[in-house]
Design a protein around this motif. Sequence first.
Motif, PDB file in Angstrom:
ATOM      1  N   PRO A   3       3.296  -2.936   0.829  1.00  0.00           N
ATOM      2  CA  PRO A   3       2.505  -1.801   1.339  1.00  0.00           C
ATOM      3  C   PRO A   3       3.184  -0.451   1.144  1.00  0.00           C
ATOM      4  N   SER A   4       4.480  -0.395   1.345  1.00  0.00           N
ATOM      5  CA  SER A   4       5.200   0.880   1.174  1.00  0.00           C
ATOM      6  C   SER A   4       5.200   1.308  -0.284  1.00  0.00           C
ATOM      7  N   TRP A   5       5.452   0.365  -1.185  1.00  0.00           N
ATOM      8  CA  TRP A   5       5.444   0.695  -2.611  1.00  0.00           C
ATOM      9  C   TRP A   5       4.057   1.150  -3.056  1.00  0.00           C
ATOM     10  N   LEU A   6       3.043   0.482  -2.550  1.00  0.00           N
ATOM     11  CA  LEU A   6       1.673   0.847  -2.913  1.00  0.00           C
ATOM     12  C   LEU A   6       1.352   2.261  -2.452  1.00  0.00           C
ATOM     13  N   ASP A   7       1.729   2.607  -1.231  1.00  0.00           N
ATOM     14  CA  ASP A   7       1.496   3.969  -0.738  1.00  0.00           C
ATOM     15  C   ASP A   7       2.192   4.998  -1.616  1.00  0.00           C
ATOM     16  N   THR A   8       3.408   4.680  -2.049  1.00  0.00           N
ATOM     17  CA  THR A   8       4.156   5.595  -2.919  1.00  0.00           C
ATOM     18  C   THR A   8       3.400   5.836  -4.221  1.00  0.00           C
ATOM     19  N   CYS A   9       2.893   4.780  -4.815  1.00  0.00           N
ATOM     20  CA  CYS A   9       2.179   4.897  -6.087  1.00  0.00           C
ATOM     21  C   CYS A   9       0.851   5.645  -5.912  1.00  0.00           C
ATOM     22  N   LEU A  10       0.160   5.394  -4.811  1.00  0.00           N
ATOM     23  CA  LEU A  10      -1.094   6.102  -4.557  1.00  0.00           C
ATOM     24  C   LEU A  10      -0.843   7.591  -4.346  1.00  0.00           C
ATOM     25  N   ASP A  11       0.210   7.915  -3.615  1.00  0.00           N
ATOM     26  CA  ASP A  11       0.546   9.323  -3.393  1.00  0.00           C
ATOM     27  C   ASP A  11       0.862  10.022  -4.707  1.00  0.00           C
ATOM     28  N   ALA A  12       1.421   9.266  -5.663  1.00  0.00           N
ATOM     29  CA  ALA A  12       1.760   9.825  -6.974  1.00  0.00           C
ATOM     30  C   ALA A  12       0.582   9.743  -7.945  1.00  0.00           C
ATOM     31  N   THR A  13      -0.593   9.347  -7.464  1.00  0.00           N
ATOM     32  CA  THR A  13      -1.810   9.147  -8.268  1.00  0.00           C
ATOM     33  C   THR A  13      -1.563   8.251  -9.478  1.00  0.00           C
ATOM     34  N   MET A  14      -0.769   7.218  -9.274  1.00  0.00           N
ATOM     35  CA  MET A  14      -0.510   6.215 -10.311  1.00  0.00           C
ATOM     36  C   MET A  14      -1.513   5.075 -10.108  1.00  0.00           C
ATOM     37  N   TRP A  15      -2.747   5.290 -10.550  1.00  0.00           N
ATOM     38  CA  TRP A  15      -3.842   4.370 -10.262  1.00  0.00           C
ATOM     39  C   TRP A  15      -3.653   3.012 -10.945  1.00  0.00           C
ATOM     40  N   ASP A  16      -3.127   3.024 -12.144  1.00  0.00           N
ATOM     41  CA  ASP A  16      -2.946   1.779 -12.895  1.00  0.00           C
ATOM     42  C   ASP A  16      -1.970   0.854 -12.175  1.00  0.00           C
ATOM     43  N   LEU A  17      -0.792   1.356 -11.859  1.00  0.00           N
ATOM     44  CA  LEU A  17       0.201   0.543 -11.162  1.00  0.00           C
ATOM     45  C   LEU A  17      -0.287   0.181  -9.756  1.00  0.00           C
ATOM     46  N   SER A  18      -1.015   1.074  -9.113  1.00  0.00           N
ATOM     47  CA  SER A  18      -1.550   0.771  -7.791  1.00  0.00           C
ATOM     48  C   SER A  18      -2.485  -0.439  -7.847  1.00  0.00           C
ATOM     49  N   CYS A  19      -3.341  -0.479  -8.871  1.00  0.00           N
ATOM     50  CA  CYS A  19      -4.248  -1.622  -9.007  1.00  0.00           C
ATOM     51  C   CYS A  19      -3.465  -2.903  -9.291  1.00  0.00           C
ATOM     52  N   GLU A  20      -2.414  -2.818 -10.102  1.00  0.00           N
ATOM     53  CA  GLU A  20      -1.597  -4.010 -10.348  1.00  0.00           C
ATOM     54  C   GLU A  20      -0.946  -4.499  -9.053  1.00  0.00           C
ATOM     55  N   LEU A  21      -0.503  -3.576  -8.213  1.00  0.00           N
ATOM     56  CA  LEU A  21       0.089  -3.976  -6.935  1.00  0.00           C
ATOM     57  C   LEU A  21      -0.955  -4.597  -6.010  1.00  0.00           C
ATOM     58  N   LEU A  22      -2.197  -4.146  -6.099  1.00  0.00           N
ATOM     59  CA  LEU A  22      -3.269  -4.761  -5.316  1.00  0.00           C
ATOM     60  C   LEU A  22      -3.549  -6.173  -5.812  1.00  0.00           C
ATOM     61  N   VAL A  23      -3.419  -6.402  -7.126  1.00  0.00           N
ATOM     62  CA  VAL A  23      -3.541  -7.766  -7.640  1.00  0.00           C
ATOM     63  C   VAL A  23      -2.440  -8.641  -7.042  1.00  0.00           C
ATOM     64  N   VAL A  24      -1.213  -8.109  -7.014  1.00  0.00           N
ATOM     65  CA  VAL A  24      -0.098  -8.862  -6.434  1.00  0.00           C
ATOM     66  C   VAL A  24      -0.385  -9.180  -4.966  1.00  0.00           C
ATOM     67  N   ALA A  25      -0.896  -8.202  -4.224  1.00  0.00           N
ATOM     68  CA  ALA A  25      -1.208  -8.433  -2.811  1.00  0.00           C
ATOM     69  C   ALA A  25      -2.196  -9.577  -2.645  1.00  0.00           C
TER      70      ALA A  25
END
Length: 338
Positions: free
Chosen positions: A217-239
């Motif tokens: 969750p913390s890593w995902l928030d960091t990526c969302l704050d940085a508008t890194m949508w691609d990596l954010s979606c990959e982290l949601l797959v991991v979740a």
Amino acid sequence: MTATAMGVGDIREVGAAAFAWLSAHTADFALDEDAFTEDAHVDVTWKPLGELAQTCQSVRTHLPPSDPLHGCASDLLRFAWQQTGRGELFLRLQRSEPFATYPLEVYSVFAAAGLRHPGYEAAAATTARTRGWRLTEQEPTRRLGVLKAERRSGIERPDESAQVLRRTWLGGLPEPWTFERSSGYALTHVVFHLTDWGRVPTGVPEDLAVYLAHWLPSWLDTCLDATMWDLSCELLVVAGSLPAPPDLPAFQSAWTRIAGAQHDSGALPQEGPGADAAGPEPDFLRCYHSTLMAAFAAAQTVKRLTGEGDDDIDAGGDGHRSRAGRARTRHDGQGVPG
């Protein structure tokens, strides 16, 4: 839309919109002769097609055949297989680049879907028996992927995945504050390989599952704050790929932000301003992968939250509509060709 309003149906609509965009851009995934030239750019030819195939194969295993998105994914997987000459073009690549691993990695996606080319498999198996192939130096995460591709393609050898896993960034359980873009993409792909792209959540060892559940969750928030949508979606797959299903309230805000960044067409930028910032829709190469990952993450999340899905049946459904009926795709009712 508020964070608390983002439910399973809303998440599914993010995936539906992404599939509408993918279906409208099949021509951009098509192969041409540039894919076979001596100085071919694999990242803009075979890589997009292989990623399309992998996403569609994964979605087909995560959603029931009655779901129209299952049918749409089957259509796109069929398109990708036809682009390879029903596997014949892999044999051409094998003859021109016998020690390249990317042809086997892409081919293995189709093999997992039951789409096989015996001639290519025989040629690849011959190369895989050489010391040159076995001793090719690779980053651990890539090595893990190649080992999985070999197994999918019928190449048998002693399994060294467990040892390779512990040489990856995630496998070493690093200090969480060392997370960055490169380690983020590495860890997501390690989980993809361990779980057969989300199909087998129990493939994640217990210590890694506990570590990820705590820090994701913390890593995902960091990526969302940085508008890194691609990596954010990959982290949601991991979740959605961990042994325990994702906790929807914990990820509602993330899905709301992803939905807000998605354009009306279904395209999701790789990073930077999204639709909620009135930014222009990015070109194909700057949004195709993030759009694929949005479709994948939505399907994986919906499956884990609802318990639906059947990876043993290839039949598809009807056409589907994206959000607000903005686009429509058609499925001809056939299974993926064998």
